[in-house]
Enzyme design. Structure first.
Site, short mmCIF file in Angstrom:
data_model
loop_
_atom_site.label_atom_id
_atom_site.label_comp_id
_atom_site.label_asym_id
_atom_site.label_seq_id
_atom_site.Cartn_x
_atom_site.Cartn_y
_atom_site.Cartn_z
N HIS A 175 -0.96 -1.54 -13.58
CA HIS A 175 -0.48 -0.76 -12.45
C HIS A 175 0.40 0.39 -12.92
O HIS A 175 0.25 1.53 -12.50
CB HIS A 175 0.29 -1.68 -11.49
CG HIS A 175 0.54 -1.09 -10.15
ND1 HIS A 175 1.77 -0.62 -9.76
CD2 HIS A 175 -0.29 -0.86 -9.10
CE1 HIS A 175 1.68 -0.15 -8.53
NE2 HIS A 175 0.45 -0.29 -8.10
N HIS A 193 -2.03 6.52 -6.39
CA HIS A 193 -1.43 6.40 -5.05
C HIS A 193 -1.44 7.77 -4.37
O HIS A 193 -1.67 8.78 -5.00
CB HIS A 193 0.00 5.89 -5.14
CG HIS A 193 0.07 4.52 -5.73
ND1 HIS A 193 0.23 4.30 -7.07
CD2 HIS A 193 -0.05 3.29 -5.15
CE1 HIS A 193 0.23 3.00 -7.30
NE2 HIS A 193 0.05 2.36 -6.15
N HIS A 202 -6.89 -0.67 -5.97
CA HIS A 202 -6.23 -1.97 -5.85
C HIS A 202 -7.23 -3.11 -5.60
O HIS A 202 -6.99 -4.23 -6.01
CB HIS A 202 -5.15 -1.91 -4.75
CG HIS A 202 -3.97 -1.07 -5.13
ND1 HIS A 202 -3.88 0.26 -4.82
CD2 HIS A 202 -2.84 -1.38 -5.82
CE1 HIS A 202 -2.74 0.74 -5.29
NE2 HIS A 202 -2.08 -0.22 -5.90
N HIS A 326 2.50 -0.41 3.88
CA HIS A 326 2.46 -0.71 2.44
C HIS A 326 3.73 -0.27 1.70
O HIS A 326 4.38 -1.05 1.02
CB HIS A 326 1.21 -0.07 1.80
CG HIS A 326 1.29 0.00 0.32
ND1 HIS A 326 1.71 1.14 -0.35
CD2 HIS A 326 1.10 -0.93 -0.64
CE1 HIS A 326 1.73 0.91 -1.64
NE2 HIS A 326 1.36 -0.34 -1.86
N HIS A 330 6.97 -2.59 0.05
CA HIS A 330 7.45 -2.52 -1.35
C HIS A 330 8.96 -2.38 -1.37
O HIS A 330 9.67 -3.05 -2.11
CB HIS A 330 6.82 -1.31 -2.05
CG HIS A 330 5.53 -1.62 -2.74
ND1 HIS A 330 5.47 -2.20 -3.98
CD2 HIS A 330 4.24 -1.44 -2.35
CE1 HIS A 330 4.20 -2.37 -4.33
NE2 HIS A 330 3.44 -1.91 -3.36
N PHE A 347 6.83 1.68 -8.67
CA PHE A 347 5.47 1.38 -9.12
C PHE A 347 5.40 0.81 -10.54
O PHE A 347 4.56 -0.03 -10.83
CB PHE A 347 4.59 2.63 -9.05
CG PHE A 347 4.23 3.04 -7.66
CD1 PHE A 347 3.90 2.09 -6.70
CD2 PHE A 347 4.20 4.38 -7.28
CE1 PHE A 347 3.56 2.46 -5.41
CE2 PHE A 347 3.86 4.76 -6.00
CZ PHE A 347 3.54 3.81 -5.06
N HIS A 360 -0.87 -6.96 -1.73
CA HIS A 360 -2.07 -6.13 -1.82
C HIS A 360 -3.33 -6.83 -1.34
O HIS A 360 -4.30 -6.18 -0.95
CB HIS A 360 -2.22 -5.54 -3.22
CG HIS A 360 -1.53 -4.23 -3.30
ND1 HIS A 360 -2.10 -3.06 -2.86
CD2 HIS A 360 -0.27 -3.91 -3.68
CE1 HIS A 360 -1.23 -2.08 -2.98
NE2 HIS A 360 -0.10 -2.56 -3.48
CU1 C2O Z 1 -0.18 0.34 -6.35
CU2 C2O Z 1 1.43 -1.34 -3.62
O1 C2O Z 1 1.10 -0.20 -5.03
#
Ligand code: C2O
Length: 581
Positions: A175, A193, A202, A326, A330, A347, A360
């Protein structure tokens, strides 16, 4: 789309350098500039310039081969029509470099390498055959037997040698490498992203992660759980991750206030909501309704804006679900006492928290559900999206190349999701304001004089609509041209037909149009010191205007409410346009 089955010409064993500039004849003319919808053409004429952001909305319908036919013999000499395409090829693992921590003004490097080990050549991936679909369970509904398997698998992943590509931290680095500029694309940082690659990247990432877990416990039926945050029953940190330090699913770098049954705010902006728990749940359902239905009637609104091989990141942008919830989740999970909100809030470190994959898995489920909601809610047909390639290590430590086209149907990858209620589907917000505000607020400026606005405070303005008429299949967008510091966490809300006295606590009402959120990220060349990013944030407002009885008004009152980091953001323009999805 037939192109999805077009044979791959490029051998995976040749490492293709992403930084090689495209010399294909497609530079002559961008197909998507040819097939503009009528309302776009008018806009371009009146402004005397091209706007690639909105251009992309019509490109979802574009089949590049039709473009080629339309261009007659221009490209006839090219034996492979896809040679014209501008899709992103698998990254060159040998060119992987230093990763940068997202929210650092001085480009602080990640203190370790995020690059994968190089173990032999890469091969095109073939999806193994299977006889039965695996079912990913909702995290709040799993039994002890499942939990024990899950813990064993994660523990074994953590126990693998540090340089094994299946190792837990190597997997987290996958990632980091795709998100923190370790890979380059046309000499600029590659960032999956904030683009239409968000969902497919993802999905593939979790697919291989899940296969590694399966192989480590020798159970091909094992699946990742999904965090059912769109359902009131799942709106807390899932208990299975909230055990003590002895659990391999535990991560200490989390917000300690958001544990043990604390109700989550899907639009979290770095501060605790002032709403009651009950109201928070209603707000969450309203947010889900907006992001899955109202604001995502067209493919690119849901998936995000294009990122092609030219790496024109300036015109990229998020899809609805990536934006909220989303990004907010995070931030909600990450530890605010850590310098960069590790782990989930940044990230580079996000995937070091096992809950990342559970989060995810539900994001992935949203993709599947969205396509069942009707209208134009379909996968993107643009070959540049379908052909985009990624590299992963599979469960046998083989470096494999995959493409987007092969992951658009989760059932073809062998898994589905346990059924859970989707109460947001019927959570259409109701009208709270009974009167129109426009006649009583003569002091509100029109959008022509209000901008640019530095969004430190609530700002209200009128937007004159480009048109009040559209066909049933068209959609009206409210476009906000934003310029912001991408190293900062930013969130603001948009209300229509509201003024400075706007109630910011209740989102379950028709006046709430949607939210913008930025999770600190990088996608600028190292040499660039500026961290200013521009994007056009689009909200689909046809339904909202109808529901508020404003569908025939030529002006609408728009109220912008900063919730976090508003001073790091300028709104440069607000306008509306009618688009074909
Ligand atoms: Cu690649 Cu939820 O981030």
């Amino acid at each position: 789309m037939a192109t999805s089955t077009h044979p791959i010409i490029i051998s995976c064993t040749n490492n293709i350098s992403l930084s090689t500039k495209s010399s294909s004849p497609r530079n002559v003319s961008r197909p998507s500039q040819i097939f503009l919808n009528p309302s776009r053409a008018i806009k371009i004429r009146s402004e005397g310039r091209e706007n690639p952001d909105t251009d992309s909305l019509s490109s979802a319908k574009l089949d590049r081969r039709n473009v080629l036919l339309g261009l007659g013999g221009l490209y006839a000499a090219t034996s492979n029509p896809l040679a014209l395409a501008d899709y992103i090829k698998a990254p060159d693992i040998n060119s992987c470099g230093t990763a940068i921590i997202s929210n650092t003004q001085n480009k602080e490097p990640v203190p370790y390498s995020c690059c994968p080990p190089t173990l032999g050549p890469c091969v095109p991936y073939k999806i193994p055959t299977f006889s039965k679909l695996n079912v990913r369970p909702a995290a709040h509904a799993v039994d002890d037997d499942y939990l024990n398997k899950y813990k064993t698998a994660i523990q074994r992943m953590k126990d693998l040698p540090a340089d094994d590509p299946r190792n837990f931290y190597q997997q987290a680095n996958v990632h980091c490498a795709y998100c923190n500029e370790a890979y380059k694309l046309n000499d600029k940082p590659y960032q999956i992203h904030y683009t239409w690659l968000f969902f497919p990247f993802h999905r593939w990432y979790l697919y291989f992660y899940e296969r590694i877990l399966q192989s480590l416990i020798d159970d091909p039926t094992f699946t990742l759980p999904y965090w059912n945050w769109d359902n009131p029953q799942g709106m807390i940190l899932p208990e299975i991750f909230d055990d003590d330090e002895s659990s391999p699913l535990y991560d200490k770098s989390r917000n300690q206030d958001h544990r043990k049954g604390y109700v989550m705010d899907l639009a979290y902006a770095g501060e605790e909501t002032k709403a009651s728990e009950f109201q928070t749940v209603k707000n969450n359902l309203a947010v889900m309704y907006r992001q899955m239905l109202t604001n995502a009637p067209c493919p690119l609104l849901f998936f995000g804006k294009p990122l092609r091989n030219d790496n024109d990141f300036e015109h990229s942008g998020m899809g609805t679900i990536e934006n909220v919830p989303h990004n907010s989740i995070h931030r909600w999970v990450g530890d605010p006492t850590e310098a960069h909100h590790e782990d989930m809030g940044n990230f580079y470190s996000a995937a070091k928290d096992p809950v990342f994959y559970c989060h995810h898995s539900n994001v992935d489920r949203m993709w599947t559900l969205w396509k069942t909601l009707g209208g134009n809610r379909k996968d993107i047909a643009d070959p540049d999206w379908l052909q985009t390639e990624f590299l992963f290590y599979d469960e046998t430590k083989t470096l494999v190349k995959v493409k987007v086209a092969d992951c658009v149907d989760n059932e073809k990858l062998g898994y589905t999701f346990q059924k859970m209620p989707t109460p947001w589907e019927n959570f259409k917000p109701t009208r709270k304001r009974k009167t129109k505000l426009r006649s009583t607020t003569a002091s509100v400026p029109p959008s022509t004089t209000a901008f640019p606005v530095n969004l430190c405070n609530i700002t209200t303005l009128y937007v004159t609509r480009a048109s009040t008429s559209k066909t049933a299949s068209q959609e009206e967008l409210l476009d906000l041209d934003l310029e912001y510091d991408d190293t900062q966490f930013i969130r603001f809300d948009v209300f229509v037909n509201e003024d400075y006295d706007v109630n910011t606590v209740e989102l379950d009402r028709v006046e709430y149009a949607g939210s913008f959120s930025n999770l600190a990220h990088v996608h600028k060349p190292h040499i660039t010191t500026s961290s200013t990013t521009k994007t056009t944030f689009s909200l689909a407002i046809s339904e909202l205007l109808q529901d508020s009885g404003l569908q025939d008004d030529d002006k609408i009152l728009v109220c912008l409410v900063p919730r976090a980091g508003g001073c790091y953001l300028n709104v440069n323009k607000a306008s509306t346009q009618i688009v074909d999805c």
